[in-house]
Motif scaffolding. Structure first.
Motif, PDB file in Angstrom:
ATOM      1  N   ALA A 100       0.846  -1.201   0.000  1.00  0.00           N
ATOM      2  CA  ALA A 100       0.000   0.000   0.000  1.00  0.00           C
ATOM      3  C   ALA A 100       0.885   1.256   0.000  1.00  0.00           C
ATOM      4  O   ALA A 100       0.659   2.199  -0.767  1.00  0.00           O
ATOM      5  CB  ALA A 100      -0.946  -0.008   1.198  1.00  0.00           C
ATOM      6  N   GLY A 101       1.906   1.266   0.862  1.00  0.00           N
ATOM      7  CA  GLY A 101       2.843   2.396   0.885  1.00  0.00           C
ATOM      8  C   GLY A 101       3.591   2.478  -0.434  1.00  0.00           C
ATOM      9  O   GLY A 101       3.874   3.561  -0.942  1.00  0.00           O
ATOM     10  N   GLY A 102       3.882   1.310  -0.996  1.00  0.00           N
ATOM     11  CA  GLY A 102       4.573   1.249  -2.281  1.00  0.00           C
ATOM     12  C   GLY A 102       3.743   1.888  -3.377  1.00  0.00           C
ATOM     13  O   GLY A 102       4.276   2.560  -4.264  1.00  0.00           O
ATOM     14  N   LEU A 103       2.436   1.700  -3.297  1.00  0.00           N
ATOM     15  CA  LEU A 103       1.533   2.318  -4.272  1.00  0.00           C
ATOM     16  C   LEU A 103       1.617   3.844  -4.183  1.00  0.00           C
ATOM     17  O   LEU A 103       1.762   4.542  -5.187  1.00  0.00           O
ATOM     18  CB  LEU A 103       0.093   1.831  -4.015  1.00  0.00           C
ATOM     19  N   ALA A 104       1.561   4.346  -2.940  1.00  0.00           N
ATOM     20  CA  ALA A 104       1.616   5.795  -2.749  1.00  0.00           C
ATOM     21  C   ALA A 104       2.941   6.369  -3.259  1.00  0.00           C
ATOM     22  O   ALA A 104       2.970   7.392  -3.955  1.00  0.00           O
ATOM     23  CB  ALA A 104       1.417   6.137  -1.275  1.00  0.00           C
ATOM     24  N   LEU A 105       4.027   5.678  -2.939  1.00  0.00           N
ATOM     25  CA  LEU A 105       5.338   6.172  -3.360  1.00  0.00           C
ATOM     26  C   LEU A 105       5.466   6.163  -4.887  1.00  0.00           C
ATOM     27  O   LEU A 105       6.052   7.065  -5.494  1.00  0.00           O
ATOM     28  CB  LEU A 105       6.438   5.304  -2.724  1.00  0.00           C
ATOM     29  N   CYS A 106       4.877   5.145  -5.497  1.00  0.00           N
ATOM     30  CA  CYS A 106       4.918   5.041  -6.957  1.00  0.00           C
ATOM     31  C   CYS A 106       4.153   6.196  -7.605  1.00  0.00           C
ATOM     32  O   CYS A 106       4.621   6.802  -8.574  1.00  0.00           O
ATOM     33  CB  CYS A 106       4.299   3.702  -7.352  1.00  0.00           C
ATOM     34  N   ILE A 107       2.989   6.509  -7.044  1.00  0.00           N
ATOM     35  CA  ILE A 107       2.211   7.634  -7.575  1.00  0.00           C
ATOM     36  C   ILE A 107       2.982   8.937  -7.380  1.00  0.00           C
ATOM     37  O   ILE A 107       3.035   9.790  -8.258  1.00  0.00           O
ATOM     38  CB  ILE A 107       0.822   7.708  -6.900  1.00  0.00           C
ATOM     39  N   PHE A 108       3.609   9.051  -6.221  1.00  0.00           N
ATOM     40  CA  PHE A 108       4.380  10.268  -5.962  1.00  0.00           C
ATOM     41  C   PHE A 108       5.504  10.432  -6.993  1.00  0.00           C
ATOM     42  O   PHE A 108       5.674  11.499  -7.587  1.00  0.00           O
ATOM     43  CB  PHE A 108       4.966  10.263  -4.548  1.00  0.00           C
ATOM     44  N   ILE A 109       6.253   9.380  -7.208  1.00  0.00           N
ATOM     45  CA  ILE A 109       7.380   9.482  -8.145  1.00  0.00           C
ATOM     46  C   ILE A 109       6.881   9.678  -9.590  1.00  0.00           C
ATOM     47  O   ILE A 109       7.383  10.515 -10.330  1.00  0.00           O
ATOM     48  CB  ILE A 109       8.302   8.247  -8.035  1.00  0.00           C
ATOM     49  N   GLY A 110       5.852   8.935  -9.963  1.00  0.00           N
ATOM     50  CA  GLY A 110       5.370   9.001 -11.343  1.00  0.00           C
ATOM     51  C   GLY A 110       4.665  10.296 -11.682  1.00  0.00           C
ATOM     52  O   GLY A 110       4.830  10.835 -12.780  1.00  0.00           O
ATOM     53  N   TRP A 111       3.882  10.800 -10.746  1.00  0.00           N
ATOM     54  CA  TRP A 111       3.010  11.933 -11.059  1.00  0.00           C
ATOM     55  C   TRP A 111       3.385  13.243 -10.382  1.00  0.00           C
ATOM     56  O   TRP A 111       3.241  14.316 -10.967  1.00  0.00           O
ATOM     57  CB  TRP A 111       1.556  11.596 -10.698  1.00  0.00           C
ATOM     58  N   ILE A 112       3.812  13.196  -9.138  1.00  0.00           N
ATOM     59  CA  ILE A 112       4.054  14.444  -8.410  1.00  0.00           C
ATOM     60  C   ILE A 112       5.457  14.971  -8.702  1.00  0.00           C
ATOM     61  O   ILE A 112       5.639  16.115  -9.110  1.00  0.00           O
ATOM     62  CB  ILE A 112       3.858  14.259  -6.885  1.00  0.00           C
ATOM     63  N   TRP A 113       6.447  14.093  -8.493  1.00  0.00           N
ATOM     64  CA  TRP A 113       7.802  14.496  -8.915  1.00  0.00           C
ATOM     65  C   TRP A 113       7.835  14.489 -10.441  1.00  0.00           C
ATOM     66  O   TRP A 113       8.252  15.448 -11.071  1.00  0.00           O
ATOM     67  CB  TRP A 113       8.833  13.509  -8.334  1.00  0.00           C
ATOM     68  N   GLY A 114       7.345  13.412 -11.018  1.00  0.00           N
ATOM     69  CA  GLY A 114       7.272  13.313 -12.471  1.00  0.00           C
ATOM     70  C   GLY A 114       8.239  12.276 -13.017  1.00  0.00           C
ATOM     71  O   GLY A 114       9.453  12.379 -12.818  1.00  0.00           O
ATOM     72  N   ALA A 115       7.665  11.283 -13.703  1.00  0.00           N
ATOM     73  CA  ALA A 115       8.492  10.204 -14.240  1.00  0.00           C
ATOM     74  C   ALA A 115       9.545  10.748 -15.205  1.00  0.00           C
ATOM     75  O   ALA A 115      10.642  10.207 -15.309  1.00  0.00           O
ATOM     76  CB  ALA A 115       7.610   9.169 -14.936  1.00  0.00           C
ATOM     77  N   GLU A 116       9.219  11.865 -15.888  1.00  0.00           N
ATOM     78  CA  GLU A 116      10.171  12.434 -16.843  1.00  0.00           C
ATOM     79  C   GLU A 116      11.424  12.929 -16.117  1.00  0.00           C
ATOM     80  O   GLU A 116      12.535  12.778 -16.613  1.00  0.00           O
ATOM     81  CB  GLU A 116       9.531  13.592 -17.629  1.00  0.00           C
ATOM     82  N   LYS A 117      11.221  13.525 -14.942  1.00  0.00           N
ATOM     83  CA  LYS A 117      12.378  13.996 -14.174  1.00  0.00           C
ATOM     84  C   LYS A 117      13.208  12.816 -13.688  1.00  0.00           C
ATOM     85  O   LYS A 117      14.434  12.879 -13.643  1.00  0.00           O
ATOM     86  CB  LYS A 117      11.913  14.833 -12.972  1.00  0.00           C
ATOM     87  N   ALA A 118      12.499  11.766 -13.332  1.00  0.00           N
ATOM     88  CA  ALA A 118      13.230  10.567 -12.896  1.00  0.00           C
ATOM     89  C   ALA A 118      14.081  10.029 -14.037  1.00  0.00           C
ATOM     90  O   ALA A 118      15.224   9.613 -13.826  1.00  0.00           O
ATOM     91  CB  ALA A 118      12.251   9.497 -12.410  1.00  0.00           C
ATOM     92  N   VAL A 119      13.539  10.072 -15.240  1.00  0.00           N
ATOM     93  CA  VAL A 119      14.299   9.599 -16.396  1.00  0.00           C
ATOM     94  C   VAL A 119      15.582  10.417 -16.557  1.00  0.00           C
ATOM     95  O   VAL A 119      16.661   9.873 -16.786  1.00  0.00           O
ATOM     96  CB  VAL A 119      13.452   9.657 -17.686  1.00  0.00           C
ATOM     97  N   ASN A 120      15.466  11.748 -16.396  1.00  0.00           N
ATOM     98  CA  ASN A 120      16.654  12.592 -16.500  1.00  0.00           C
ATOM     99  C   ASN A 120      17.738  12.152 -15.524  1.00  0.00           C
ATOM    100  O   ASN A 120      18.915  12.179 -15.836  1.00  0.00           O
ATOM    101  CB  ASN A 120      16.308  14.059 -16.228  1.00  0.00           C
TER     102      ASN A 120
END
Ligand code: TRP
Length: 450
Positions: free
Chosen positions: A392-412
């Protein structure tokens, strides 16, 4: 600042430390018994799909967040969205790591105890011997306390001197011993049936519970979901290729689990034991296997030493999560705070330690229904923290990284030091933003129907 937080001294050191966190009781103790309870090969197949489809991309996400901000999960979240409720995702991860550590340490204590049982050859008492052992309150508490003490000593020394040095030498040794045991177990008469159970999938055995168990096991085994790999990523220098490293860690982790199964199931069927023996499974099967070998007490002792060390590199990483948070965010002094956290973990772990037949109340605790997990306090903690809150926490963290921080930034961040990741970046963004959160969400919802 950088010096105080610590930095991995080499790339191999980092990979082995992350692999050391991932490889632990989850691979050798938990994986075989969960596979055994869930019908064998069909479970194994789903587990492997989850490991590569969800686990690997998820690991990249955690590492990238950590390295981008050089902070623990809460710190990184605060940088991206100051004072938002998202920081509770990080806090939940810290609570979960303490929860996992509290029961994991108890089982690690058992493996430690079995070192001595093996050497003195008093270990070969099968299921009865095991239940006698775990219902002895003195052993339980003492071994648990001792294991937490060892963990604390290593974390006390900090990242490089402690965690890295140990992982480097001992993980490869474990691999070699497992391979020897596989050969031995598969030569026993009757072992073919075990291979069949383990490797020939019977798809009629797949249920919602199997799928949930496979998801939980994939996250648990790879140490994902609570931000641990964010913390580990934060100690990474910029020139490390995160992608290559993650591929290696994921394969190494899955390999050790699969190899453990190749020992356990053939041996188990050759000895006529029940694959659905639950958490006791490897403590019954391995000692019996050693009892049949010449020089088995030495091999057995060595095996439980290596398993204890694999567990130790995992408990160290679990303790590192709250400690690095307190050091970064609360400006606590590492050397003082480790002991306080350790005492807390010990207190929370006592009911688990006494739940295997010692204290009736904890043995038959049963708040979480039996359709999901066994009644004893330890199994309940394992389900609550190791399956439910972790994913459940993993789900929240995934949404945070994918949408709030942004998956594109993670790619960079991921392509710094990792050119070979570029060609997968579109696929990765799609997985992190849509597929992974949806899969976890649907599976979590299914809990309420089981
Ligand atoms: N992965 C370890 C194992 O398989 C356990 C573990 C260590 C863990 N750190 C973790 C599980 C963080 C979940 C999250 O034994």
């Amino acid at each position: 600042m950088q010096k105080e937080r610590g930095l991995w001294s080499s790339k191999t050191g980092f990979i082995l430390a992350a692999a050391g966190s991932a490889i632990g009781l989850g691979n050798i103790w938990r994986f075989p018994y969960i596979a055994g309870e869930n019908g064998g090969a069909a479970f194994v197949l789903i587990y492997l799909v989850f490991v590569f489809l969800l686990g690997l991309p998820y690991m990249l996400a955690e590492f990238s967040l950590g390295r981008a901000f050089q902070l623990n999960t809460v710190g990184a979240i605060d940088k991206i969205k100051p004072n938002s409720f998202w920081r509770y995702t990080g806090i939940l991860g810290i609570i979960t790591s303490i929860g996992i550590l509290s029961f994991y340490g108890v089982i690690a204590g058992w493996t430690f105890g079995y070192i001595f049982k093996s050497f003195t050859a008093s270990s070969y008492e099968g299921a009865a011997g095991f239940s006698e052992f775990v219902s002895n309150p003195f052993y339980e508490i003492f071994l648990f306390a001792f294991f937490i003490f060892l963990t604390t000593l290593i974390v006390y020394k900090g990242v490089e001197a402690g965690i890295e040095k140990w992982s480097k030498i001992l993980m490869p040794l474990l691999l070699i011993l497992l391979i020897i045991l596989i050969v031995y177990a598969n030569l026993l008469p009757g072992s073919e049936k075990g291979l069949e159970f383990y490797l020939l999938p019977d798809f009629s055995k797949i249920t919602l519970k199997t799928i949930l168990a496979a998801l939980g096991q994939a996250f648990f085994s790879l140490s994902l979901g609570l931000g641990l790999m964010v913390t580990f990523g934060s100690y990474l220098p910029k020139d490390t290729n995160i992608f290559t490293a993650s591929v290696f860690i994921v394969i190494f982790d899955a390999l050790i689990a699969i190899l453990a199964g190749l020992v356990v199931f053939p041996a188990l069927f050759a000895m006529g034991e029940n694959p659905a023996s639950g958490p006791a499974l490897v403590f019954i099967v391995f000692p019996k296997l050693f009892a049949q070998m010449s020089g088995g007490s030495i091999v057995g002792g060595l095996f439980f030493i290596l398993l204890s060390i694999a567990a130790l590199t995992s408990t160290v990483s679990l303790l590192e999560v709250p400690v690095s948070y307190l050091v970064d965010e609360k400006k606590s002094e590492r050397k003082k705070i480790v002991w306080k956290v350790a005492v807390l973990v010990f207190i929370i772990g006592i009911p688990s330690a006494l739940s295997q037949g010692t204290v009736d109340f904890f043995t038959n605790f049963g708040i979480i229904p039996e359709s999901l997990t066994s009644k004893d306090f330890l199994s309940q903690m394992s389900f609550l923290f190791g399956d439910f809150l972790l994913t459940a926490g993993g789900l929240a963290l995934c949404i945070f990284i994918g949408w709030i921080w942004g998956a594109e930034k993670a790619v960079n961040e991921l392509i710094i030091g990792g050119n070979n990741f570029k060609k997968y970046s579109k696929l990765w963004i799609f997985l992190i933003k849509y597929i992974i959160p949806m899969v976890i969400f649907v599976i979590l919802l299914s809990i309420f129907r089981i």
